[in-house]
Design an enzyme around this catalytic site. Structure first.
Site, mmCIF file in Angstrom:
data_model
loop_
_atom_site.group_PDB
_atom_site.id
_atom_site.type_symbol
_atom_site.label_atom_id
_atom_site.label_comp_id
_atom_site.label_asym_id
_atom_site.label_seq_id
_atom_site.Cartn_x
_atom_site.Cartn_y
_atom_site.Cartn_z
ATOM 1 N N LYS A 350 26.452 -25.443 -60.396
ATOM 2 C CA LYS A 350 25.340 -26.290 -59.976
ATOM 3 C C LYS A 350 24.542 -26.670 -61.209
ATOM 4 O O LYS A 350 24.146 -25.803 -61.991
ATOM 5 C CB LYS A 350 24.439 -25.543 -58.984
ATOM 6 C CG LYS A 350 23.123 -26.257 -58.687
ATOM 7 C CD LYS A 350 22.194 -25.396 -57.829
ATOM 8 C CE LYS A 350 20.818 -26.025 -57.681
ATOM 9 N NZ LYS A 350 19.896 -25.202 -56.856
ATOM 10 N N TRP A 443 23.785 -29.568 -51.423
ATOM 11 C CA TRP A 443 22.892 -29.576 -50.251
ATOM 12 C C TRP A 443 21.469 -29.156 -50.603
ATOM 13 O O TRP A 443 20.699 -28.752 -49.729
ATOM 14 C CB TRP A 443 23.443 -28.682 -49.124
ATOM 15 C CG TRP A 443 24.809 -29.057 -48.662
ATOM 16 C CD1 TRP A 443 25.174 -30.166 -47.952
ATOM 17 C CD2 TRP A 443 26.029 -28.331 -48.877
ATOM 18 N NE1 TRP A 443 26.528 -30.176 -47.707
ATOM 19 C CE2 TRP A 443 27.082 -29.061 -48.277
ATOM 20 C CE3 TRP A 443 26.321 -27.127 -49.529
ATOM 21 C CZ2 TRP A 443 28.394 -28.632 -48.300
ATOM 22 C CZ3 TRP A 443 27.640 -26.705 -49.550
ATOM 23 C CH2 TRP A 443 28.653 -27.455 -48.946
ATOM 24 N N HIS A 444 21.110 -29.257 -51.873
ATOM 25 C CA HIS A 444 19.782 -28.836 -52.306
ATOM 26 C C HIS A 444 18.905 -30.061 -52.577
ATOM 27 O O HIS A 444 18.310 -30.202 -53.642
ATOM 28 C CB HIS A 444 19.886 -27.954 -53.553
ATOM 29 C CG HIS A 444 20.589 -26.643 -53.302
ATOM 30 N ND1 HIS A 444 20.980 -25.796 -54.315
ATOM 31 C CD2 HIS A 444 20.962 -26.038 -52.142
ATOM 32 C CE1 HIS A 444 21.578 -24.728 -53.781
ATOM 33 N NE2 HIS A 444 21.570 -24.863 -52.470
ATOM 34 N N ASN A 445 18.821 -30.945 -51.592
ATOM 35 C CA ASN A 445 18.012 -32.156 -51.730
ATOM 36 C C ASN A 445 16.546 -31.796 -51.957
ATOM 37 O O ASN A 445 16.013 -30.882 -51.311
ATOM 38 C CB ASN A 445 18.114 -32.996 -50.448
ATOM 39 C CG ASN A 445 19.546 -33.334 -50.085
ATOM 40 O OD1 ASN A 445 20.212 -34.032 -50.815
ATOM 41 N ND2 ASN A 445 20.009 -32.822 -48.947
#
Length: 504
Positions: A350, A443-445
């Protein structure tokens, strides 16, 4: 919890919380100890659903989706990358991989949070939903040893703190493999002061004009309630208790939902609102801007085994994070039937602090639709350089004896399902191509209603009264390796701050 929209809307509340997710649940629970609270959640209950509660079902909710009723709502960004947002009480904590780790002390300091209250708020969350692993799985043990061998040091053991090197952290899955979501935090609420309305989608925030407000000194529009629709599309309105000295609407609908609700309410860039014939309440050009999703590059293969995320490597040079995750691919998701299941196993990196930023705009005036989002992944050249650096670490990690032994004969290597890894890892162009070819969401908006530009340091929306935003849309950067710990903490933190404000 109720699905009776008419009954829920028949009374007035001190606080209306829009979004029963990662931040909304702890916030509502905290406020209910002094005030009446309505939580408006567009999804259903997470309880009793094995696709949510069982650890080895992680990923199934991301596959079985539809437009209006599924646990997760998928979308494809303008960049062409598939993504998903939660549609269930508990929000992202009901569909994520479970890893629980705090933000760094530097992150907390940069935001300007009260460090003592941050610590208290983390602890309040952790006593209820964070679990120390009883032991490491064979795979997590191999990852840990491999990371240390390739130089992701020091070894920090088990800790919730964000520290450079390799560490073990907690999970919202307990040691029996059961998920505990942010919805569990509602058990700390005063049951006499809270109503949780499920399957209700907020359409817009309602406002009084300055002339209608009791505060004649304010020339700002004042939030007075929320319009929402039930699962049948029937519209309702619910209002704040204006006789209360403390009454507010608080958006906790997430990095996609909160800016979307603002835009539907007439708050945002005037030209965007004009396109959809939405009456302008407040020109706020930063709404929907600078949104981010941390890009992920990975190597993947398939297996019949599931392992929860227990170990993370935090790289010093560029602050990339390296984790392993098992994602349900197909088969039976019931317990003790792993031989019937297929999982996609990934070792993933990430990008911690991407410099590339995007924007969110409305796609339609229907609040049930996903907005249009462009993240502009890797548009800043330094982001791609950092990805290349982390992928090199992953290639070295796969070549350690600790990981090679999982494939039986080490000479055969891993049976990858994605693009082949370059044989020459010093080839920058080939490594960069891996970053592009395996690009996917973490998915870490976050962002879109950033603190400083859209909200002030009390999370109050600039330019209007009685409206706050408390969720990941206010983050400038994603906190920690996985943001759920800090997002839950934030809900508790702001709730306590509000209680203290009015106590004074």
């Amino acid at each position: 919890m109720t699905i009776d929209a008419e009954k829920a809307g028949a009374r007035k509340y001190d606080y209306i919380v829009v979004g029963g997710g990662t931040a909304g649940c702890p916030l509502a629970a905290t406020l209910s100890n002094k005030y009446s609270v309505l939580v408006i959640e567009r999804g259903g209950s997470p309880y009793g659903d094995p696709d949510i509660e069982n650890a080895d079902a992680f990923g199934k909710a991301l596959i079985e989706t539809d437009n209006y009723t599924s646990i997760a709502q998928t979308f494809i960004s303008v960049d062409g990358v598939s993504n998903a947002r939660a549609r269930v009480l508990g929000g992202g904590t009901a569909i994520n991989a479970g890893f629980y780790s705090r933000a760094s002390s530097e992150y907390v300091s940069n935001v300007g949070w009260d460090e003592g209250l941050v610590e208290e708020s983390y602890e309040w969350v952790e006593k209820q939903v964070a679990f120390k692993p009883r032991h490491l799985s064979p795979w997590a043990s191999a990852i840990k040893k491999g990371l240390l061998e390739v130089g992701v040091v020091p070894y920090n053991g088990y800790t919730l703190d964000h520290l450079d090197g390799t560490k073990i952290s907690a999970s919202i899955f307990d040691n029996n493999g059961k998920r505990h979501t942010a919805a569990d935090l509602l058990r700390s609420a005063n049951p006499h002061n809270i109503v949780v309305l499920l399957n209700a989608t907020a359409s817009r925030v309602l406002f009084n004009s300055p002339e209608e407000t009791k505060n004649a000194s304010s020339r700002k529009p004042r939030a007075s309630g929320v319009e929402f629709m039930d699962s049948h599309g029937q519209s309702y309105q619910v209002f704040l208790n204006e006789s209360s000295r403390s009454s507010e609407v608080i958006l906790t609908a997430g990095a996609l939902g909160s800016p979307q609700v603002l835009l539907l309410s007439g708050i945002g860039p005037s030209e965007s609102l004009r396109e959809f014939n939405i009456p302008l309440l407040l020109h706020s050009p930063s709404v929907g801007q600078r949104i981010q999703d941390n890009p992920r590059a990975s190597v993947s293969w398939q297996s019949h085994e599931f392992y929860t995320v227990q170990v993370v490597g935090i790289l010093k040079a560029s602050q990339n994070y390296i984790e392993h995750v098992s994602v349900f691919a197909n088969g039976s998701a019931s317990p003790n039937k792993n031989k019937n299941k297929v999982y996609t196993e990934e070792i993933t990196e990430k990008l911690a602090f991407p410099l590339s930023r995007g924007e969110l705009q409305l796609r339609s005036r229907d609040p049930r639709d996903n907005p249009s989002v462009r993240y502009n992944y890797y548009s800043h050249p330094l982001d791609l350089q950092r990805c290349v650096h982390a992928v090199r670490v992953i290639v070295k990690l796969l070549d350690t004896p600790y990981l090679r032994r999982f494939n039986g004969d080490p000479s055969h290597g891993f049976n990858f399902t994605g693009p082949p890894l370059p044989k020459n890892i010093s080839d920058d162009a080939a490594m960069a191509q891996i970053c592009h070819d395996t690009l996917s969401t973490m998915w870490h908006n976050h962002g879109g209603c950033e603190i400083g530009s859209v909200v002030d340091d009390k999370y109050q929306l600039k330019g209007v009264d009685n409206l706050r935003i408390v969720d990941a849309s206010t983050f400038r950067d994603s906190p920690g390796t996985n943001p759920q710990a800090t997002t839950m903490m934030l809900g508790r933190y702001v709730g306590v701050k509000i209680l203290r404000e009015w106590a004074q």
